[in-house]
Design a protein around this motif. Structure first.
Motif, mmCIF file in Angstrom:
data_model
loop_
_atom_site.group_PDB
_atom_site.id
_atom_site.type_symbol
_atom_site.label_atom_id
_atom_site.label_comp_id
_atom_site.label_asym_id
_atom_site.label_seq_id
_atom_site.Cartn_x
_atom_site.Cartn_y
_atom_site.Cartn_z
ATOM 1 N N THR A 90 -9.106 28.972 -8.653
ATOM 2 C CA THR A 90 -8.076 28.926 -7.430
ATOM 3 C C THR A 90 -8.519 28.828 -5.942
ATOM 4 O OG1 THR A 90 -6.264 30.239 -8.328
ATOM 5 C CG2 THR A 90 -6.246 29.874 -6.162
ATOM 6 N N VAL A 91 -8.360 27.609 -5.108
ATOM 7 C CA VAL A 91 -8.536 27.425 -3.848
ATOM 8 C C VAL A 91 -8.536 27.060 -2.819
ATOM 9 C CG1 VAL A 91 -10.586 25.801 -2.218
ATOM 10 C CG2 VAL A 91 -11.033 26.446 -4.874
ATOM 11 N N GLY A 92 -8.492 27.984 -1.658
ATOM 12 C CA GLY A 92 -7.219 27.440 -0.586
ATOM 13 C C GLY A 92 -8.174 27.088 1.006
ATOM 14 N N PHE A 93 -9.351 26.681 1.104
ATOM 15 C CA PHE A 93 -10.571 26.189 1.995
ATOM 16 C C PHE A 93 -10.324 25.264 1.087
ATOM 17 C CE2 PHE A 93 -12.187 31.045 2.970
ATOM 18 C CZ PHE A 93 -11.203 31.020 4.061
ATOM 19 N N HIS A 94 -10.001 24.205 1.151
ATOM 20 C CA HIS A 94 -10.224 22.845 1.256
ATOM 21 C C HIS A 94 -9.762 21.916 2.141
ATOM 22 C CE1 HIS A 94 -6.264 21.609 -0.122
ATOM 23 N NE2 HIS A 94 -6.248 22.668 -0.278
ATOM 24 N N MET A 95 -9.951 20.825 2.129
ATOM 25 C CA MET A 95 -10.029 19.678 3.506
ATOM 26 C C MET A 95 -9.820 18.186 3.147
ATOM 27 S SD MET A 95 -12.617 19.472 6.198
ATOM 28 C CE MET A 95 -11.699 18.365 7.433
ATOM 29 N N VAL A 96 -8.708 17.181 3.228
ATOM 30 C CA VAL A 96 -9.422 16.120 3.383
ATOM 31 C C VAL A 96 -10.586 15.325 4.553
ATOM 32 C CG1 VAL A 96 -8.574 12.947 2.977
ATOM 33 C CG2 VAL A 96 -7.142 15.615 2.699
ATOM 34 N N VAL A 97 -11.366 14.774 4.063
ATOM 35 C CA VAL A 97 -11.983 14.542 5.029
ATOM 36 C C VAL A 97 -12.027 13.046 5.493
ATOM 37 C CG1 VAL A 97 -14.653 14.108 5.989
ATOM 38 C CG2 VAL A 97 -13.770 16.120 4.267
ATOM 39 N N SER A 98 -11.319 11.932 4.708
ATOM 40 C CA SER A 98 -11.452 10.613 5.266
ATOM 41 C C SER A 98 -10.522 10.038 4.607
ATOM 42 C CB SER A 98 -12.942 9.939 4.992
ATOM 43 O OG SER A 98 -13.002 9.300 3.848
ATOM 44 N N HIS A 99 -9.827 9.051 4.913
ATOM 45 C CA HIS A 99 -9.572 8.392 3.989
ATOM 46 C C HIS A 99 -9.804 7.461 3.200
ATOM 47 C CE1 HIS A 99 -5.798 8.621 7.454
ATOM 48 N NE2 HIS A 99 -5.452 8.779 6.607
ATOM 49 N N GLU A 100 -10.887 7.321 2.887
ATOM 50 C CA GLU A 100 -11.707 6.852 1.904
ATOM 51 C C GLU A 100 -12.326 7.773 1.104
ATOM 52 O OE1 GLU A 100 -12.515 6.517 5.083
ATOM 53 O OE2 GLU A 100 -10.992 4.655 5.739
ATOM 54 N N GLY A 101 -10.997 8.789 0.460
ATOM 55 C CA GLY A 101 -11.242 9.853 -0.314
ATOM 56 C C GLY A 101 -12.802 10.711 -0.439
ATOM 57 N N VAL A 102 -13.382 10.799 0.878
ATOM 58 C CA VAL A 102 -14.391 12.081 1.509
ATOM 59 C C VAL A 102 -13.198 13.395 1.649
ATOM 60 C CG1 VAL A 102 -15.820 13.638 2.443
ATOM 61 C CG2 VAL A 102 -15.698 10.779 2.063
ATOM 62 N N LEU A 103 -13.725 14.614 0.663
ATOM 63 C CA LEU A 103 -12.505 15.318 0.743
ATOM 64 C C LEU A 103 -13.967 16.608 0.876
ATOM 65 C CD1 LEU A 103 -10.766 15.187 -2.799
ATOM 66 C CD2 LEU A 103 -10.042 14.891 -0.663
ATOM 67 N N ALA A 104 -13.715 18.069 0.777
ATOM 68 C CA ALA A 104 -14.721 19.409 1.164
ATOM 69 C C ALA A 104 -13.423 20.428 0.682
ATOM 70 C CB ALA A 104 -15.060 19.291 2.619
ATOM 71 N N ALA A 105 -14.348 21.437 0.053
ATOM 72 C CA ALA A 105 -14.181 22.615 -0.507
ATOM 73 C C ALA A 105 -14.845 23.663 -0.387
ATOM 74 C CB ALA A 105 -13.420 22.102 -2.082
ATOM 75 N N VAL A 106 -14.630 24.972 -0.371
ATOM 76 C CA VAL A 106 -15.363 25.691 -0.216
ATOM 77 C C VAL A 106 -15.179 26.548 -2.006
ATOM 78 C CG1 VAL A 106 -15.479 27.824 0.568
ATOM 79 C CG2 VAL A 106 -14.936 26.624 1.407
ATOM 80 N N ILE A 107 -16.323 26.380 -2.956
ATOM 81 C CA ILE A 107 -17.463 26.445 -4.051
ATOM 82 C C ILE A 107 -17.835 27.734 -3.739
ATOM 83 C CG2 ILE A 107 -16.573 26.096 -6.841
ATOM 84 C CD1 ILE A 107 -14.729 24.486 -5.277
ATOM 85 N N SER A 108 -17.097 29.092 -3.770
ATOM 86 C CA SER A 108 -18.407 29.996 -3.956
ATOM 87 C C SER A 108 -19.246 30.363 -5.154
ATOM 88 C CB SER A 108 -17.616 31.764 -4.107
ATOM 89 O OG SER A 108 -16.326 31.650 -2.555
ATOM 90 N N PRO A 109 -20.629 30.773 -4.304
ATOM 91 C CA PRO A 109 -21.817 31.077 -4.893
ATOM 92 C C PRO A 109 -21.475 31.599 -6.050
ATOM 93 C CG PRO A 109 -22.664 30.385 -2.594
ATOM 94 C CD PRO A 109 -20.805 30.465 -2.548
ATOM 95 N N GLY A 110 -22.351 31.872 -7.020
ATOM 96 C CA GLY A 110 -22.036 33.077 -8.088
ATOM 97 C C GLY A 110 -20.796 32.494 -9.053
ATOM 98 N N ASP A 111 -19.958 31.740 -8.396
ATOM 99 C CA ASP A 111 -18.897 32.311 -9.139
ATOM 100 C C ASP A 111 -19.034 30.753 -10.788
ATOM 101 O OD1 ASP A 111 -16.677 33.954 -7.227
ATOM 102 O OD2 ASP A 111 -15.870 32.027 -7.272
ATOM 103 N N PHE A 112 -18.084 31.207 -11.678
ATOM 104 C CA PHE A 112 -18.255 30.720 -12.756
ATOM 105 C C PHE A 112 -18.461 29.153 -12.867
ATOM 106 C CE2 PHE A 112 -17.379 28.996 -17.253
ATOM 107 C CZ PHE A 112 -18.714 29.369 -17.969
ATOM 108 N N SER A 113 -17.196 28.531 -11.993
ATOM 109 C CA SER A 113 -17.050 27.145 -11.396
ATOM 110 C C SER A 113 -17.994 27.014 -10.893
ATOM 111 C CB SER A 113 -15.314 27.134 -11.242
ATOM 112 O OG SER A 113 -14.560 27.678 -11.892
ATOM 113 N N GLN A 114 -18.746 27.657 -9.991
ATOM 114 C CA GLN A 114 -19.418 26.962 -8.506
ATOM 115 C C GLN A 114 -21.041 26.734 -9.886
ATOM 116 O OE1 GLN A 114 -22.750 28.048 -7.568
ATOM 117 N NE2 GLN A 114 -23.118 25.885 -6.564
#
Lengths: 188, 188
Positions: free
Chosen positions: B38-62
Motif C-alpha cells: 500500500t502506497v500513499g507517497f506517489h505522484m504523476v510527473v508528466s502527461h507523457e506517463g512518467v510517475l513517481a512512487a516511494v517503494i521502501s527499501p527492504g520491503d518484499f515488493s521493493q
C-alpha cells in the motif's frame, strides 16, 4: 498570521499533503515580485519533510523558485476551487495573481516567499535537489521547513484533480487508525 | 480481464492517479511470487506517463521491483479501504497478500506483475529511473505502459490518506472544465 494558526515542524508536511490535494505554490523573486501557480503533480517523499513537485520550466514561478530556492505550498479549501483553477490558467508574466484573485500574502518565517493567508495550510519549503529538473520537466525535491495550519477557515474540505478539469472534494471520513499497527508514530 | 474493461494508453495515467488516491503496488518476482503493498507517497510527473512512487527499501515488493523492473499500480475503491490498510500493515515476507486478502491477480500485457482485478483502475509500469532510490528512501520513477479502467465496480469513490490513519473518500464532484482554458488537450 493570526494567533489561532497552528505551527507544526516541517516533517509533519505529510499530514497536509499526502492526500493529494490540489495546491498553490507561492514564490517571491529577488526583485520582490510574488507569484502563485496551481499544481496537481506533487507528493510526499518521506516522513522527514522531503517533498516533490513539478514546477514547469518557463513558468514565472519556476524562475522565481530557481532564483531563490524557496517557495510556499498552500493547501486551499474547496471554497477557493474556482480561483485555484483560474490561477492555473493565466501567467505570472501577465498578472499579479495575489491582487487579481483577492488573496493576501502573509509573512513566512524561513523563506521570503509568502504564505497564502486564505489557505487551510501552508508549508514553507526550500529546494533540496534540482538535479531532475531538466530531465523530468521541472521535477524538484523540496524540504519542508515549517507547516502552518489554520483551523478557523469555514471550509475544511480540500479538493483533488481528476486530471481533466473535474475535481472531487473530500467526502466521507474514515478513521482506520486502529488498523495502522506499524505506523503509530505518525498518528500523533 | 473482462470485456467491459477499458484500455487506455499509459500517458493517460494522470486520469487515475493525479488526484492522489491511496494505491496498491503489485509485483511478481522472478520466482513467480506475487506481492502487494500500500502506497500513499506517489505522484504523476508528466502527461507523457512518467510517475513517481516511494517503494521502501527492504520491503518484499521493493526487492521484486528491483529484480524485475516492473510493477502494476492498482487504484482501489473505498469498498476496499480496510483491506488496503491491512495490506500496508503486514509483510510479503510473511504473507501471500493476494490470498490472505481475497484479491485476484489478472494478466497484464506489458509486465509480469499482476493486475488487481478488484481495483477501479490498474496501471502497468516499468522502472524508468532508479537513480534516486538510495538517497531518497526508495523514490523511483516509473513509466506507465498501459492503463486499465473497470467501470463496473459498484463503488467508484477512491480514498485519500491524511497521513495519520484517517482517510477521506471522494465527495462532491466539481466540473470546472470550462475554466481550464490552457489545458483542453487533457480533457479528452
Amino acid at each position: 498570521m493570526v494567533e489561532s494558526i497552528k505551527r507544526l515542524p516541517g516533517d509533519k508536511a505529510y499530514r497536509v499533503l499526502e492526500s493529494g490535494p490540489t495546491i498553490l505554490v507561492s514564490t517571491r523573486n529577488k526583485a520582490g515580485r510574488t507569484d502563485l501557480m496551481t499544481v496537481g503533480f506533487h507528493m510526499v517523499v518521506s516522513h522527514e519533510g522531503v517533498l516533490a513537485a513539478v514546477i514547469s520550466p518557463g513558468d514565472f514561478s519556476q524562475r522565481s523558485l530557481a532564483e531563490t530556492g524557496e517557495c510556499v505550498i498552500g493547501v486551499p479549501g474547496v471554497d477557493l476551487a474556482e480561483k485555484v483553477v483560474d490561477i492555473g490558467n493565466c501567467s505570472g508574466y501577465d498578472v499579479d495573481k495575489f491582487e487579481r484573485f483577492g488573496l493576501t500574502a502573509g509573512d513566512a518565517e524561513h523563506v521570503a516567499a509568502p504564505l497564502v493567508n486564505e489557505c487551510l495550510a501552508n508549508v514553507e519549503c526550500t529546494v533540496l535537489d534540482d538535479s531532475m529538473v531538466r530531465d523530468y520537466g521541472g521535477l524538484v525535491l523540496l524540504h519542508a521547513e515549517q507547516v502552518w495550519v489554520n483551523p478557523r477557515r469555514p471550509e475544511h474540505r480540500t479538493f483533488h484533480h481528476n486530471g481533466d478539469g473535474t475535481f472531487n472534494a473530500d467526502g466521507e471520513f474514515l478513521d482506520l487508525r486502529e488498523r495502522m499497527v506499524l505506523w503509530k508514530e505518525y498518528q500523533t
